[in-house]
Design a protein around this motif. Sequence first.
Motif, PDB file in Angstrom:
ATOM      1  N   PHE A  61       0.777  -1.211  -0.036  1.00 38.31           N
ATOM      2  CA  PHE A  61       0.017  -0.197  -0.036  1.00 38.31           C
ATOM      3  C   PHE A  61       0.829   1.357  -0.054  1.00 38.31           C
ATOM      4  CE2 PHE A  61      -2.835  -3.220   2.045  1.00 38.31           C
ATOM      5  CZ  PHE A  61      -3.717  -3.068   1.154  1.00 38.31           C
ATOM      6  N   ARG A  64       0.927   3.353  -3.514  1.00 40.80           N
ATOM      7  CA  ARG A  64      -0.662   3.775  -3.704  1.00 40.80           C
ATOM      8  C   ARG A  64      -0.659   5.413  -2.916  1.00 40.80           C
ATOM      9  NH1 ARG A  64      -3.843   4.591  -7.800  1.00 40.80           N
ATOM     10  NH2 ARG A  64      -6.155   4.917  -7.129  1.00 40.80           N
ATOM     11  N   THR A 377       2.562   2.928  -7.632  1.00 39.83           N
ATOM     12  CA  THR A 377       1.757   1.911  -7.275  1.00 39.83           C
ATOM     13  C   THR A 377       2.545   0.460  -7.960  1.00 39.83           C
ATOM     14  OG1 THR A 377      -0.225   3.197  -7.729  1.00 39.83           O
ATOM     15  CG2 THR A 377      -0.132   0.817  -7.958  1.00 39.83           C
TER      16      THR A 377
END
Length: 446
Positions: A61, A64, A377
């Motif tokens: 994560f 992102r 990402t």
Amino acid sequence: MKSYTILISIVAALGGLLFGFDTAVIAGAIQYLKPFFQLNDAQIGLVVAAASLGCIPGALFAGRLADRFGRKKLMIVTSLLYIIAALGSGIAGSFVQLVVYRLIGGVAIGMASTLAPIYISEVAPPTFRGRLGMLQQLAIVTGILLSFISNYLIVNAHYSFLSNDNFWRYMLAAAVIPSVIFFILLLLVPESPRWLVLKNRIDEAKKVFGNIYSNAESTAQVKIVTDDIASESTPALKDVFTPRFRKVVIIGLVFASIAQLTGINIVFYYAPLIFEKTHVGGSVLYQTMLTGVVNLIFTVIAFWLIDRLGRKKLLIFGSWVMGLCMFTLAALFYLNMLQNYFVLITIFVYIGGFACTWGVVLWVYVAEIFPNKIRGTATSIAVFGNWVANSIVSLTFPIMLASCGAAVTFGVYGVINISMVLFVSRYVFETKGVPLEKIEALYTQV
């Protein structure tokens, strides 16, 4: 290259130093944790593995979130998690608390292993991007060595407040010092100029580029990055796997994952037992510290290689060296020829081979091969694969060792390393000296 660029890259890489420190420090603490909490082997395994498990969501994560909120803000969050994990581990009153704080530390490690390479790649001039990107690996191996030294000093310190019951607390809490330094220094570094352009904060980006390049070059850089990404919105996760990006994302994911299949962690995990059997070269602690020294020396050597020889040549050379070393270890175990210096030499050559090839190229390459639009990402996905592979190797190695024996186990990793030459030759494209905005044109030709 301006000293300013070097300094802000060093600050970002401090997250890697804590990464190395936190992953290695537990090895010295285990012998004191086990009797204190009366842990069985499964619980010891969970304490050790907790950090790796935390790395998986942290890595997945981080990119992102960094695309949304900025590289700098997420690195600051990482430093705070490091502080919480170190303090919490040092004062943990139960096995469960210790595991929870180790998990938090793992989340920080996973985030740092994603964010630092991204940030450094985005502030580094193309000519020096390889060497600056290597700061991440240099920081990691420095952190590993510092953890060995810290553990040794704590155990051998003659203070009344230290005892076998609390050595582990000071070992684990020692990370607070570099974590606080990391937090303070992060407040002084700028946001990534490429992320600022992505968010249409052009004036701020031009100011940061002005500190990295000359005034004329900074204007040109802003235009280059603006033309590349200013008109594009941040992609959804599904967009990363569209035909335009799918190939490079898969290459990055596989590349980062197989870096763990070199077997570097199993060598570090198994080295103490090998050293106990050789009875040469001094104490086990001394030999273990030597592995950290070798790791650091060959990482420094790679500074002069990565932007001269390029990424691809280093990877192929490293795979051959590590594969031959694994086959040699397999033969030595099969023949039971462990009580000689050749075992030590083979291990040191293996570590050196990894340190100046796959060890340094990994963090540089996964941060530079993705287009600006998806870099955060896509880097997260690649590093996520690395940590999943790390967990799988850690889980399967003792099982293979018990069921197949050391000779077969090391032989399997020898085959894997040699096989990696084929992957690198076919799918890894050279990025030495190529501007980030020109990378996309390279992978479409693979």
